[in-house]
Scaffold this motif. Structure first.
Motif: not given
Length: 542
Positions: A132-136, A138, A140, A142
Motif C-alpha cells: 500500500p501507498v498513500d496518495l490521498h 478516495t 486504496p 497499491y
C-alpha cells in the motif's frame, strides 16, 4: 421448439446489435459515455430474449373482467401435443445433432472460462506482492513489482494498482493525468459493466458480433475516460505522452474487468486526445428520442405479450351457431363433424372444453358443477371454402374445428382459462429392450380409432406418429404420457388389451404395449401444463 427459440433469440440479438451500430454512428459527435451505454445495451440483449418480456406481458392480470382470454398460450401447447402437423423429421437425428452442438458449445465455454480464470490468477499474483501507498485518493492504492499497467481491480471495493516506480518515472503532469483516467473508471463502475459483458462472451462465445460489441465497449470506455481527463483541465500533450510511456513500458491489464489505460487503437486515440473537439451535448430532443427507443425495446414485447395473452382472437370462427339446452333424460354424449357442420348432443361444457383444447381431466381445475351437469345441443356451420384454403399451413381439419369451438366457448360461454404448471405423475413411452415391433404405414393415413368397454379396449391406426400415440394413451390411462422413444415415421398397428379385472383372460394395456408393439411405459414425475377456469357462464342467446 427449443431449437427455434434459440435461433430466434440469436437473430433478434444480431439485429439489435446491428441497429445499435447505426445508432452509435448517429451519436458519433456526442459524448463517448453515451455510446458506451448503448453498446452495453446491445451486449445485455443477448442475456434477455424478447420472448421473456412477452411472457411477462402474458402473465399480467386482465385489467377488467370483460376481457376474454382466447388462450394463445393454450394454442401453442395444443400444437405441441398434436405433433402430427409438424414435419416428420427423425427425432433420433435431432437428438444427435443437438448433442453434438451442445458438446461443442460446452467445450468452448469451458475453454473460455479457464482462460479467464488464468488471467484472474495472474492479477491475483500481482495483488499478493503489492504494497500500500498513500496518495490521498478516495480508494486504496497499491504498488506492485509486476510489469502491469496502472489499473483498477475489484468490483464493489475497487483498488488502484500501480507498477512500482511509475511515480518517479513520469513527470507530475503525466502521472496526475493517468490517475485521473483511472479514477474515471472507478466513478463509472467500468469493472462491473465489463464483467457483465464477460458473462455474455462466455455464454455466446461462438457469435462473432459478441466479440465485436466487446471491442466497441472497450474503445468507447477508454475514449470516455480520455474525454473526462481533458475536461478536468489536464494538458493534452502531457496526457498523451503519459499514455504512450505507460503503453511502452508496461503490459496491458489481463482482464477487461480490471480497467487500465490501454485497450483500444493507440494511434487513433492519441490523435483524438491531441485534436478532438469537445463532444456536442445531447439535445433535449435526442435525449427524449433515445429514452423512447429504450422504453420501446423493453415495453414493446411486454405490451405484445399482454395483447396476445388477454385479447388475441383466433382465426377460425363459425358463421352461425345455435346452442340449446338438451332434453331431459338424454343418454350418451355425441360430437360430430359432417361436411360444413359441427354438432353436439347432450354434451356438458366440460366435455366441450376438453375437446376444444385437447386436454385431459387431470389438466383442468376450477370446473363449476353446472359445467359438468348441464348439457347442451349445438349446431354450428362454417365456410368450407375458408376451411380448405389454408389446409397446408394450419394443419388438420379437426384442429381448425377445435379453433372454432374455442372461439365459440369464449364468445357464448364467456370462457376464460389461465395456464399453469404442476409436477404430476407421468408415464414415459420408451422402446422395449428387445426393440420395437412397429410396422411402417403406407402413404397417407393418420387416423386412430379407440374403443373401450369396462377397461378393455382396442386401438387401430393406419398411420400414426409416436407422439400422437402418447397423446391417445394419456386419455386412456388418465395420466400424461410422453414420447421418449426417439422413433420417427408413421406406423400402422392394432393394439388389444383387457381391463385389470380381466387380466387372466388377456393382457393389460401395459403388457399389450410390450408384447404387441415392443414399447414400454415407465412411471415418473414431471411438469405438466394445467389450466384453471377463471370464468364461465351459461351460454348467451342465439
Amino acid at each position: 421448439m427449443l431449437d427455434a427459440a434459440i435461433t430466434n433469440h440469436l437473430l433478434q440479438s444480431t439485429a439489435f446489435a446491428l441497429a445499435t451500430a447505426g445508432l452509435c454512428w448517429l451519436l458519433r459527435r456526442q459524448a463517448a459515455r453515451i455510446r458506451f451505454w448503448v453498446w452495453l445495451a446491445a451486449s445485455l440483449k443477448f442475456l434477455l430474449p424478447f420472448s421473456a418480456l412477452v411472457w411477462v406481458g402474458q402473465t399480467a392480470e386482465p385489467p377488467a373482467p370483460s376481457i376474454r382470454s382466447h388462450a394463445v398460450a393454450v394454442e401453442r401447447v395444443e400444437q405441441a401435443i398434436f405433433p402430427a402437423v409438424t414435419p416428420a423429421t427423425t427425432p433420433a437425428r435431432r437428438v444427435a445433432w443437438r448433442t453434438g452442438l451442445g458438446t461443442v458449445w460446452l467445450a468452448g465455454f469451458v475453454v473460455l472460462v479457464a482462460w479467464r480464470v488464468r488471467q484472474w490468477m495472474e492479477l491475483r499474483r500481482a495483488l499478493r506482492i503489492a504494497m500500500p501507498v498513500d496518495l490521498h485518493l478516495t480508494i486504496p492504492v497499491y504498488e506492485t513489482t509486476a510489469r502491469l499497467e496502472p489499473g483498477v481491480a475489484g468490483l464493489m471495493r475497487p483498488i488502484l494498482l500501480l507498477p512500482l516506480g511509475l511515480r518517479n518515472s513520469l513527470p507530475p503532469t503525466q502521472f496526475d493525468a493517468i490517475l485521473a483516467h483511472e479514477l474515471c473508471h472507478v466513478r463509472e463502475r467500468d469493472n462491473i459493466t465489463a464483467l457483465l459483458h464477460m458473462v455474455v462472451e462466455a455464454l455466446f462465445w461462438f457469435h462473432p458480433l459478441v466479440w465485436w460489441v466487446g471491442a466497441r465497449m472497450i474503445e468507447e470506455r477508454e475514449r470516455a475516460c480520455d474525454e473526462s481527463v481533458i475536461r478536468q483541465g489536464n494538458e493534452r500533450e502531457a496526457y498523451a505522452r503519459g499514455v504512450l510511456n505507460v503503453c511502452e513500458h508496461y503490459a496491458a491489464s489481463p482482464l477487461p474487468c480490471a480497467a487500465g489505460i490501454t485497450g483500444s487503437d493507440l494511434k487513433q486515440r492519441i490523435r483524438e486526445i491531441m485534436t478532438a473537439t469537445a463532444p456536442i451535448p445531447l439535445s433535449a430532443t435526442r435525449r427524449i428520442a433515445l429514452g423512447a427507443l429504450g422504453l420501446t425495446a423493453v415495453l414493446g414485447p411486454v405490451t405484445l405479450g399482454i395483447v396476445r395473452g388477454q385479447t388475441a382472437p383466433e382465426k377460425y370462427q363459425f358463421e352461425v351457431a345455435s346452442i340449446r339446452p338438451s332434453q331431459a333424460g338424454g343418454r350418451g354424449t355425441h360430437i360430430n363433424i359432417n361436411n360444413s357442420q359441427f354438432t353436439t348432443r347432450n354434451t356438458p361444457l366440460l366435455t366441450l372444453i376438453q375437446y376444444a383444447y385437447g386436454m385431459q381431466d387431470y389438466q383442468l381445475a376450477g370446473v363449476p358443477d353446472w359445467a359438468k351437469e348441464r348439457r347442451f345441443d349445438i349446431t354450428a356451420k362454417f365456410d368450407t371454402a375458408e376451411d380448405l384454403s389454408d389446409t397446408a399451413r394450419e394443419g388438420s381439419r379437426n384442429e381448425r374445428i377445435r379453433a372454432r369451438v374455442r372461439n365459440l366457448l369464449a364468445e357464448r360461454f364467456q370462457l376464460v382459462l389461465r395456464e399453469g404448471k404442476k409436477d404430476l405423475p407421468v408415464y414415459k413411452l420408451v422402446e422395449d429392450r428387445n426393440g420395437h415391433k412397429l410396422k411402417a404405414a403406407a402413404e397417407g393415413g393418420g387416423s386412430m380409432n379407440v374403443s373401450q368397454n369396462n377397461g378393455s379396449g382396442t386401438l387401430q391406426s393406419d398411420g400414426f406418429l409416436l407422439p400422437g400415440l402418447a397423446v391417445t394413451l394419456s386419455g386412456i390411462l388418465g395420466r400424461p404420457v410422453r414420447d421418449e422413444t426417439g422413433i420417427g415415421g408413421r406406423f400402422s398397428a392394432e393394439l388389444r388389451w383387457m381391463g385389470d379385472d380381466a387380466a387372466a383372460q388377456g393382457p393389460t394395456i401395459f403388457t399389450a404395449l410390450r408384447e404387441q408393439l415392443g414399447l414400454r411405459l415407465e412411471s415418473g414425475k414431471g411438469p405438466v401444463v394445467t389450466y384453471a377456469i377463471e370464468r364461465a357462464a351459461l351460454p348467451s342467446e342465439n
